[in-house]
Scaffold this active site. Structure first.
Site, short mmCIF file in Angstrom:
data_model
loop_
_atom_site.label_atom_id
_atom_site.label_comp_id
_atom_site.label_asym_id
_atom_site.label_seq_id
_atom_site.Cartn_x
_atom_site.Cartn_y
_atom_site.Cartn_z
N CYS A 1 -0.83 2.44 3.75
CA CYS A 1 -0.07 1.81 2.67
C CYS A 1 -0.02 2.77 1.49
O CYS A 1 -1.07 3.20 0.99
CB CYS A 1 -0.79 0.53 2.28
SG CYS A 1 -0.13 -0.31 0.84
N CYS B 1 7.14 3.80 1.30
CA CYS B 1 6.44 2.54 1.61
C CYS B 1 6.45 2.44 3.13
O CYS B 1 7.50 2.65 3.76
CB CYS B 1 7.20 1.37 0.99
SG CYS B 1 6.64 -0.25 1.56
N1 DGL Z 1 3.43 -0.97 2.98
C1 DGL Z 1 3.08 -0.78 1.65
C2 DGL Z 1 3.30 0.58 1.10
O1 DGL Z 1 3.30 1.53 1.84
C3 DGL Z 1 2.95 -1.91 0.69
C4 DGL Z 1 4.15 -2.63 0.32
C5 DGL Z 1 3.86 -3.82 -0.52
O2 DGL Z 1 3.07 -4.65 -0.10
O3 DGL Z 1 4.43 -3.93 -1.60
O4 DGL Z 1 3.45 0.76 -0.08
#
Ligand code: DGL
Length: 266
Positions: free
Chosen positions: A73, A185
């Site tokens: 993430c 993301c």
């Molecule tokens: N998948 C996540 C990222 O890479 C988080 C997205 C989120 O929950 O806002 O930032």
């Protein structure tokens, strides 16, 4: 070492990283935690993102004795990786938007970054964007992908709403003549096709899954963490949200096996 590699994300997005790591290290067992009940992380305060990242890591370490954790993430990495490394002794692999490769390859001297508010406002992201792009006279068009994670987390996602948002987010990048869009993301590679359909052929779409998988392999070697037995590796999936939604999205990503995600409260 028999113990699994741990992964966490605010939801299903980190599966794009899990998949790349699994392909590069097929003999490793894994435990994946989707913190979907608390998604999106991107709209939380840095303190809340740190708290969720600590809770997720504690689960992976206390309940599953993971030998290494991949923070799958961008939002958690850019806001919490330092605290995680200071708190726990296992190695943490982080993920950041692929600004450096885009900045090295752009011909138009203009790149777009689509990411969460939490990532784009982080000091770590701004440092990277300045160091590799802005200080070399490369413009960085930052766009917050507000609402995208919620749509992606839904296995019956509303494709019209998705298209409308993507048009709105990609348009300023096209106006600024970017030739790369960095997906900052881990949820966004799930909708890569929809993004490239709108962006058009002249714009390349970059994500960080392969570099993260290579870095994971490198660190596993460095600390001698590889699994040496050859029995079938085990893959376990947990979700703080709806495990059925997790299973459905997992299958949409083209994997044949049923992940049988288990509900967990953290
Ligand atoms: N998948 C996540 C990222 O890479 C988080 C997205 C989120 O929950 O806002 O930032």
């Amino acid at each position: 070492m028999e113990q699994p590699i741990g992964f966490f994300d605010s939801g299903v997005g980190g599966l794009t990283i899990w998949d790349a790591v699994n392909q590069l290290l097929p003999n490793e067992s894994t435990v994946y935690l989707a913190d979907s009940a608390h998604a999106p992380y991107g709209e939380k305060s840095p303190q809340q993102i740190v708290e969720r990242s600590l809770a997720a890591s504690k689960f992976l370490l206390d309940n599953h004795h993971c030998k290494l954790i991949v923070v799958a993430c961008n939002t958690a990495t850019t806001n919490a990786i330092q605290v995680l490394r200071e708190t726990y002794s296992v190695p943490f692999i982080g993920i950041e938007p692929a600004v450096k490769p885009a900045a090295l390859s752009t011909k138009t001297k203009s790149i777009g970054v689509l990411a969460t508010k939490g990532t784009l406002t982080s000091a770590l992201f701004q440092k990277t964007a300045n160091q590799f792009a802005r200080n070399n006279e490369i413009a960085v068009v930052e766009v917050i992908g507000e609402g995208l994670v919620k749509l992606i987390e839904n296995p019956n996602r509303d494709s019209l709403a998705l298209r409308t948002l993507l048009q709105q987010y990609i348009q300023p990048m096209q106006t600024a003549q970017v030739d790369f869009i960095v997906l900052g993301c881990t949820h966004y590679p799930i909708i890569k096709k929809e993004i490239s359909d709108i962006a058009g052929e002249a714009i390349r779409i970059l994500d960080s899954a392969q570099p993260v998988a290579r870095q994971t392999k490198k660190i596993m070697r460095k600390f001698d963490l590889q699994r040496t037995t050859t029995g079938t590796p085990q893959h376990q999936f947990y979700s703080t949200g709806d495990p059925k939604a997790f299973n459905a999205i997992f299958k949409q990503l083209g994997r044949l096996e049923d992940p049988n995600a288990i509900a967990v409260n953290l």
